[in-house]
Design an enzyme around this catalytic site. Structure first.
Site, short mmCIF file in Angstrom:
data_model
loop_
_atom_site.label_atom_id
_atom_site.label_comp_id
_atom_site.label_asym_id
_atom_site.label_seq_id
_atom_site.Cartn_x
_atom_site.Cartn_y
_atom_site.Cartn_z
N TYR A 1 0.81 -1.22 0.00
CA TYR A 1 0.00 0.00 0.00
C TYR A 1 0.85 1.27 0.00
O TYR A 1 0.31 2.37 0.12
CB TYR A 1 -0.94 0.02 1.22
CG TYR A 1 -2.09 -0.96 1.11
CD1 TYR A 1 -1.87 -2.33 1.27
CD2 TYR A 1 -3.39 -0.54 0.84
CE1 TYR A 1 -2.92 -3.23 1.17
CE2 TYR A 1 -4.45 -1.44 0.75
CZ TYR A 1 -4.20 -2.78 0.91
OH TYR A 1 -5.24 -3.68 0.81
N ASP B 1 -10.88 -10.65 5.33
CA ASP B 1 -12.02 -10.90 4.45
C ASP B 1 -12.32 -12.41 4.37
O ASP B 1 -13.48 -12.81 4.28
CB ASP B 1 -11.76 -10.34 3.05
CG ASP B 1 -12.32 -8.93 2.89
OD1 ASP B 1 -12.45 -8.22 3.90
OD2 ASP B 1 -12.64 -8.53 1.75
N ASP C 1 -5.74 -7.46 4.98
CA ASP C 1 -6.88 -7.21 4.09
C ASP C 1 -7.51 -8.54 3.68
O ASP C 1 -8.71 -8.77 3.85
CB ASP C 1 -6.37 -6.45 2.86
CG ASP C 1 -7.46 -6.19 1.83
OD1 ASP C 1 -8.56 -5.76 2.23
OD2 ASP C 1 -7.22 -6.41 0.63
N ASP D 1 0.08 -18.25 3.83
CA ASP D 1 -0.65 -19.28 3.08
C ASP D 1 -1.14 -20.37 4.03
O ASP D 1 -2.29 -20.82 3.95
CB ASP D 1 0.18 -19.83 1.91
CG ASP D 1 1.60 -20.23 2.31
OD1 ASP D 1 2.14 -19.72 3.32
OD2 ASP D 1 2.20 -21.06 1.59
N LYS E 1 5.04 -13.72 5.34
CA LYS E 1 5.52 -14.61 4.27
C LYS E 1 7.02 -14.37 4.13
O LYS E 1 7.54 -14.08 3.05
CB LYS E 1 4.73 -14.32 2.98
CG LYS E 1 5.01 -15.22 1.80
CD LYS E 1 4.27 -16.54 1.78
CE LYS E 1 4.83 -17.43 0.67
NZ LYS E 1 4.26 -18.79 0.65
C1 IPM Z 1 -10.99 -0.42 -0.88
C2 IPM Z 1 -9.63 -0.96 -0.54
C3 IPM Z 1 -8.57 0.03 -0.91
C4 IPM Z 1 -9.53 -1.39 0.91
C5 IPM Z 1 -8.17 -1.99 1.23
O1 IPM Z 1 -7.60 -2.75 0.42
O2 IPM Z 1 -7.65 -1.72 2.32
C6 IPM Z 1 -10.60 -2.40 1.37
O3 IPM Z 1 -10.46 -3.62 0.74
C7 IPM Z 1 -10.49 -2.57 2.86
O4 IPM Z 1 -10.03 -3.63 3.30
O5 IPM Z 1 -10.83 -1.62 3.59
C1 IPM Z 2 7.56 -22.88 0.07
C2 IPM Z 2 7.05 -21.64 -0.60
C3 IPM Z 2 8.17 -20.85 -1.21
C4 IPM Z 2 5.99 -21.97 -1.67
C5 IPM Z 2 5.43 -20.72 -2.32
O1 IPM Z 2 5.20 -19.70 -1.66
O2 IPM Z 2 5.22 -20.77 -3.54
C6 IPM Z 2 4.79 -22.80 -1.17
O3 IPM Z 2 4.02 -22.08 -0.27
C7 IPM Z 2 3.96 -23.21 -2.33
O4 IPM Z 2 2.86 -22.68 -2.52
O5 IPM Z 2 4.41 -24.06 -3.11
#
Ligand code: IPM
Ligand code: IPM
Lengths: 327, 327
Positions: free
Chosen positions: A120, A228, A224, A200, A168
């Site tokens: 951001y 969600d 974010d 992840d 990450k």
């Molecule tokens: C609208 C967008 C810029 C915003 C963000 O990404 O922060 C929204 O998704 C939120 O989470 O408030």
């Molecule tokens: C281990 C890591 C680097 C890898 C990635 O982020 O791609 C794993 O999470 C995947 O999705 O295969």
């Protein structure tokens, strides 16, 4: 002392759920003064600017701001507004309520999202016809400030023992490594327990077993997306409030958007905005009133009347009146 | 023609699930030659390198590679291996199977993840004691190449009509804007239908109603996180295969990691790796055999014997033998 509250309805159902929340606030008879400001798609169509300078200044000068939603211009409104109130953390509780159909009814999480940097930062360049870059920024100072807030947050409450740090850093070694080290460093000094979860892996595990998490501290984009995701687990965006906290100022907003499909019909679910108003009350020191609002909302969610998105057939006014009734 | 398959077990349960998948492949009596390579934590402890040059070369020269998992060194192994096979797309199906407890049993998604750029570009700098940056890279060429693959993918199949494009172009305007424009541009030219979903909104909506999505085309990190989210919806990482596809080469791997808590016990769920082997077969042109493996896996998932993570009490060998039996 009178608290001045900037009120920005914005577009779509913002114009329905903000009045609902103001009705709740007014019914409490506190010393609050509401001052309206404009922002969003409609203002942009009129004036060329989604967030007029006077609305920015209004939010910057008020004791707190309550914002609804903006349409296409959402990013042009909300990102500068977060800046207007100097917000460094976005608090996003995601809690399943009795009476609301939830994919994971056990969910009870609070995301503390870094609110100033990461992707951001706003630094992007078109370097050639083929190539664009974005500079993702992470500072130790912002990470430590977030961590100090998180430590206060868990210490000030009986419900939380520590927090999870999501990152990450296995891929973003220097930037998310800095974030992790900053956050964990402060927590260690303060004696607050933390565990680390890759972004992840968090996405998988929060679906499988949300109860293993509680307070979750994240970089900006992770916060974010993962908050969600949690909204999906608790039954949708209609329930989730949020607070953008700064040192001397703050901005409160529902996590949902303008809901163009139902805007203007008076049937929007006011819960997320009323809960945002409850967070506003708590922030201004009205913690007893804040708790009363939350309890009233919980009771109406459980027993009705509920809006259509929750399976009921009440309109916004009826649901709001029921909440006011139970205060 | 003999196909040479590089086989890299790696660490932890990689050493259990890869032999299971090889057993399945061998039982098909195809003209495959397996050549072993080493990578992961143990090799790093021995030699100082998580991915020795000869393993990199083995993967680069083979017709296809089957990889298990690596522990702490995962990123040091998998990211260079993706590069060794020149992979530009990571295919990640996430499908709920009858017989497996799933948060969302209706889930049937395929993620097509950009596999070379975004925050994975590897450009990070410490600019001061306080500040680190990462340069997020997006090119039109990589976006268009991914899109062309996605168009072929939906056109070659009877099950898919078009695809969703996930991005966060409201914040990452130039980089994700370029991604979106590149992907949608190619799809429009090819007459393939697309819809656009913001990354955060996708996270909510896929929990609430996974059936509204089918094929999902994403930037690298979005694909990482959202496919792991889908793994949570279908009941865990033990089921999800993946294929890293390049122009002349490819690498297949389960989405899960080394599972240190159960490694060495012979009880790991071999499903994800056996399904990865099925994707490998399809890639080499053995589509009928690939389908047979998938059907056998589905039948064993539905009727057992199943491993402990799936609520059964079979070990890896028993579950694998049952799959081989049904081929
Ligand atoms: C609208 C967008 C810029 C915003 C963000 O990404 O922060 C929204 O998704 C939120 O989470 O408030
Ligand atoms: C281990 C890591 C680097 C890898 C990635 O982020 O791609 C794993 O999470 C995947 O999705 O295969």
């Amino acid at each position: 002392m009178t608290h001045q509250i900037a009120v920005i309805e914005g577009d779509g159902i913002g114009q329905e759920v903000i009045p609902a929340a103001i009705e709740v606030l007014e019914s409490l008879d506190l010393d609050l003064e509401f001052v309206d400001g404009e922002a969003g798609d409609a203002v942009k169509a009129d004036t060329g600017e989604a967030l007029p300078q006077e609305t920015y200044d209004l939010a910057a000068d008020a004791d707190a701001t309550l914002f609804g939603a903006a349409g296409e211009t959402a990013a042009d409104v909300i990102l500068p507004l977060r800046d207007a109130v100097d917000s460094f953390v976005n608090i996003r509780p995601a809690k399943a309520y009795p009476g609301v159909d939830a994919v994971r009814p056990e969910t009870d999480l609070v995301f503390l999202r870094e609110n100033t940097e990461g992707v951001y930062s706003g630094h992007e360049d078109d370097l050639s016809d083929d190539l664009s870059t974005l500079t993702r920024v992470v500072t130790t100072s912002a990470s430590e400030k977030l961590a100090a807030f998180a430590c206060d947050y868990v210490e000030d409450s009986d419900d939380h023992d520590g927090f999870s740090v999501v990152h990450k850093a296995n891929v973003m070694r220097k930037t998310d490594g800095r974030f992790r080290d900053g956050v964990v460093g402060v927590a260690d000094e303060r004696g607050v327990e933390t565990d680390e979860v890759l972004m992840d892996a968090f996405a998988t595990h929060v679906c499988l077993d949300p109860e293993q998490f509680d307070v979750v501290v994240c970089p900006n984009l992770a916060g974010d997306v993962l908050s969600d995701l949690a909204a999906g687990l608790v039954g949708g965006l209609g329930l989730l409030p949020s607070a953008n906290i700064g040192d001397d100022n703050a901005l409160f907003e529902p996590v949902h958007g303008t809901a163009p499909d139902i805007a203007g019909e008076g049937i929007a679910n006011p819960t997320a905005t009323i809960l945002s108003a409850a967070m506003l009350l708590d922030h201004l020191g009205y913690s007893e009133e804040s708790q009363r609002v939350e309890t009233a909302v919980e009771s109406v969610l459980a027993e009705g009347p509920r809006t259509g998105d929750l399976g009921g057939n009440a309109d916004t006014d009826e649901m709001t009146a029921a909440i006011v009734d139970r205060l």
